[in-house]
Design a protein around this motif. Structure first.
Motif, PDB file in Angstrom:
ATOM      1  N   MET A   1       0.846  -1.153   0.000  1.00  0.00           N
ATOM      2  CA  MET A   1       0.000   0.000   0.000  1.00  0.00           C
ATOM      3  C   MET A   1       0.902   1.229   0.000  1.00  0.00           C
ATOM      4  SD  MET A   1      -3.063   1.078   2.577  1.00  0.00           S
ATOM      5  CE  MET A   1      -3.985  -0.346   2.125  1.00  0.00           C
ATOM      6  N   VAL A   2       0.586   2.172  -0.884  1.00  0.00           N
ATOM      7  CA  VAL A   2       1.343   3.419  -0.993  1.00  0.00           C
ATOM      8  C   VAL A   2       0.410   4.554  -0.565  1.00  0.00           C
ATOM      9  CG1 VAL A   2       2.575   4.983  -2.538  1.00  0.00           C
ATOM     10  CG2 VAL A   2       2.729   2.512  -2.899  1.00  0.00           C
ATOM     11  N   HIS A   3       0.867   5.347   0.381  1.00  0.00           N
ATOM     12  CA  HIS A   3       0.105   6.498   0.859  1.00  0.00           C
ATOM     13  C   HIS A   3       0.665   7.743   0.173  1.00  0.00           C
ATOM     14  CE1 HIS A   3      -1.514   4.398   4.544  1.00  0.00           C
ATOM     15  NE2 HIS A   3      -0.600   3.554   4.099  1.00  0.00           N
ATOM     16  N   THR A   4      -0.213   8.542  -0.463  1.00  0.00           N
ATOM     17  CA  THR A   4       0.227   9.754  -1.153  1.00  0.00           C
ATOM     18  C   THR A   4      -0.731  10.901  -0.869  1.00  0.00           C
ATOM     19  OG1 THR A   4      -0.987   9.188  -3.158  1.00  0.00           O
ATOM     20  CG2 THR A   4       1.300   8.458  -3.060  1.00  0.00           C
ATOM     21  N   GLU A  23       3.276  -6.566  -9.100  1.00  0.00           N
ATOM     22  CA  GLU A  23       2.900  -5.386  -9.877  1.00  0.00           C
ATOM     23  C   GLU A  23       3.959  -4.307  -9.728  1.00  0.00           C
ATOM     24  OE1 GLU A  23      -1.123  -3.800  -9.691  1.00  0.00           O
ATOM     25  OE2 GLU A  23      -1.721  -5.650  -8.678  1.00  0.00           O
ATOM     26  N   GLU A  24       4.108  -3.509 -10.755  1.00  0.00           N
ATOM     27  CA  GLU A  24       4.988  -2.355 -10.720  1.00  0.00           C
ATOM     28  C   GLU A  24       4.181  -1.169 -10.211  1.00  0.00           C
ATOM     29  OE1 GLU A  24       7.909  -1.406 -14.001  1.00  0.00           O
ATOM     30  OE2 GLU A  24       6.433   0.183 -14.283  1.00  0.00           O
ATOM     31  N   VAL A  25       4.723  -0.451  -9.225  1.00  0.00           N
ATOM     32  CA  VAL A  25       4.042   0.702  -8.655  1.00  0.00           C
ATOM     33  C   VAL A  25       4.871   1.940  -8.949  1.00  0.00           C
ATOM     34  CG1 VAL A  25       3.266   1.785  -6.512  1.00  0.00           C
ATOM     35  CG2 VAL A  25       3.026  -0.689  -6.815  1.00  0.00           C
ATOM     36  N   MET A  26       4.268   2.902  -9.622  1.00  0.00           N
ATOM     37  CA  MET A  26       4.962   4.150  -9.920  1.00  0.00           C
ATOM     38  C   MET A  26       4.837   5.078  -8.726  1.00  0.00           C
ATOM     39  SD  MET A  26       6.801   5.500 -12.102  1.00  0.00           S
ATOM     40  CE  MET A  26       7.588   7.079 -12.179  1.00  0.00           C
ATOM     41  N   LEU A  27       5.965   5.426  -8.137  1.00  0.00           N
ATOM     42  CA  LEU A  27       5.984   6.336  -6.994  1.00  0.00           C
ATOM     43  C   LEU A  27       6.083   7.764  -7.519  1.00  0.00           C
ATOM     44  CD1 LEU A  27       8.419   4.375  -4.686  1.00  0.00           C
ATOM     45  CD2 LEU A  27       5.926   4.373  -4.652  1.00  0.00           C
ATOM     46  N   PRO A  28       5.217   8.653  -7.036  1.00  0.00           N
ATOM     47  CA  PRO A  28       5.198  10.022  -7.551  1.00  0.00           C
ATOM     48  C   PRO A  28       6.434  10.819  -7.128  1.00  0.00           C
ATOM     49  CG  PRO A  28       3.682   9.811  -5.710  1.00  0.00           C
ATOM     50  CD  PRO A  28       4.215   8.432  -5.996  1.00  0.00           C
ATOM     51  N   GLU A  29       6.634  11.958  -7.756  1.00  0.00           N
ATOM     52  CA  GLU A  29       7.706  12.872  -7.373  1.00  0.00           C
ATOM     53  C   GLU A  29       7.467  13.321  -5.941  1.00  0.00           C
ATOM     54  OE1 GLU A  29      10.371  13.488  -9.031  1.00  0.00           O
ATOM     55  OE2 GLU A  29       9.743  12.465 -10.841  1.00  0.00           O
ATOM     56  N   PRO A  30       8.443  13.535  -5.153  1.00  0.00           N
ATOM     57  CA  PRO A  30       9.848  13.703  -5.513  1.00  0.00           C
ATOM     58  C   PRO A  30      10.630  12.393  -5.623  1.00  0.00           C
ATOM     59  CG  PRO A  30       9.600  14.148  -3.198  1.00  0.00           C
ATOM     60  CD  PRO A  30       8.215  13.858  -3.751  1.00  0.00           C
ATOM     61  N   VAL A  31      10.006  11.240  -5.335  1.00  0.00           N
ATOM     62  CA  VAL A  31      10.705   9.964  -5.481  1.00  0.00           C
ATOM     63  C   VAL A  31      10.859   9.649  -6.958  1.00  0.00           C
ATOM     64  CG1 VAL A  31      10.673   7.510  -4.919  1.00  0.00           C
ATOM     65  CG2 VAL A  31       9.832   9.173  -3.262  1.00  0.00           C
ATOM     66  N   GLY A  32       9.737   9.543  -7.669  1.00  0.00           N
ATOM     67  CA  GLY A  32       9.739   9.453  -9.115  1.00  0.00           C
ATOM     68  C   GLY A  32      10.395   8.237  -9.747  1.00  0.00           C
ATOM     69  N   PHE A  33      10.060   7.038  -9.283  1.00  0.00           N
ATOM     70  CA  PHE A  33      10.544   5.847  -9.973  1.00  0.00           C
ATOM     71  C   PHE A  33       9.539   4.719  -9.813  1.00  0.00           C
ATOM     72  CE2 PHE A  33      12.248   5.080  -5.729  1.00  0.00           C
ATOM     73  CZ  PHE A  33      12.077   3.719  -5.550  1.00  0.00           C
ATOM     74  N   ALA A  34       9.726   3.674 -10.612  1.00  0.00           N
ATOM     75  CA  ALA A  34       8.836   2.518 -10.579  1.00  0.00           C
ATOM     76  C   ALA A  34       9.391   1.505  -9.578  1.00  0.00           C
ATOM     77  CB  ALA A  34       8.726   1.887 -11.961  1.00  0.00           C
ATOM     78  N   LEU A  35       8.566   1.117  -8.623  1.00  0.00           N
ATOM     79  CA  LEU A  35       8.948   0.159  -7.599  1.00  0.00           C
ATOM     80  C   LEU A  35       8.500  -1.233  -8.026  1.00  0.00           C
ATOM     81  CD1 LEU A  35       9.989  -0.450  -4.706  1.00  0.00           C
ATOM     82  CD2 LEU A  35       7.646  -0.026  -3.922  1.00  0.00           C
ATOM     83  N   GLN A  36       9.439  -2.154  -8.103  1.00  0.00           N
ATOM     84  CA  GLN A  36       9.128  -3.548  -8.412  1.00  0.00           C
ATOM     85  C   GLN A  36       8.737  -4.224  -7.095  1.00  0.00           C
ATOM     86  OE1 GLN A  36       9.058  -4.425 -11.590  1.00  0.00           O
ATOM     87  NE2 GLN A  36       9.827  -2.400 -12.117  1.00  0.00           N
TER      88      GLN A  36
END
Length: 45
Positions: A1-4, A23-36
């Motif tokens: 679970m990603v909290h944004t 699943e690949e989860v795209m983390l928003p900026e300022p992190v900005g990368f795809a989490l495997q």
């Protein structure tokens, strides 16, 4: 679970995103990368 999208006034996050392992989860900026997420299952209880 990603909290944004934090809401400082309410003291909570506005958005919660749930994904299954693998699943690949795209983390928003300022992190900005795809989490495997496949290897994260090794740490879940």
């Amino acid at each position: 679970m990603v909290h944004t999208n934090p809401d400082q006034e309410a003291g909570r996050y506005r958005d919660l995103h749930t994904a299954s392992f693998g699943e690949e989860v795209m983390l928003p900026e300022p992190v900005g990368f795809a989490l495997q997420t496949e290897t994260l299952k090794n740490y879940a209880r």
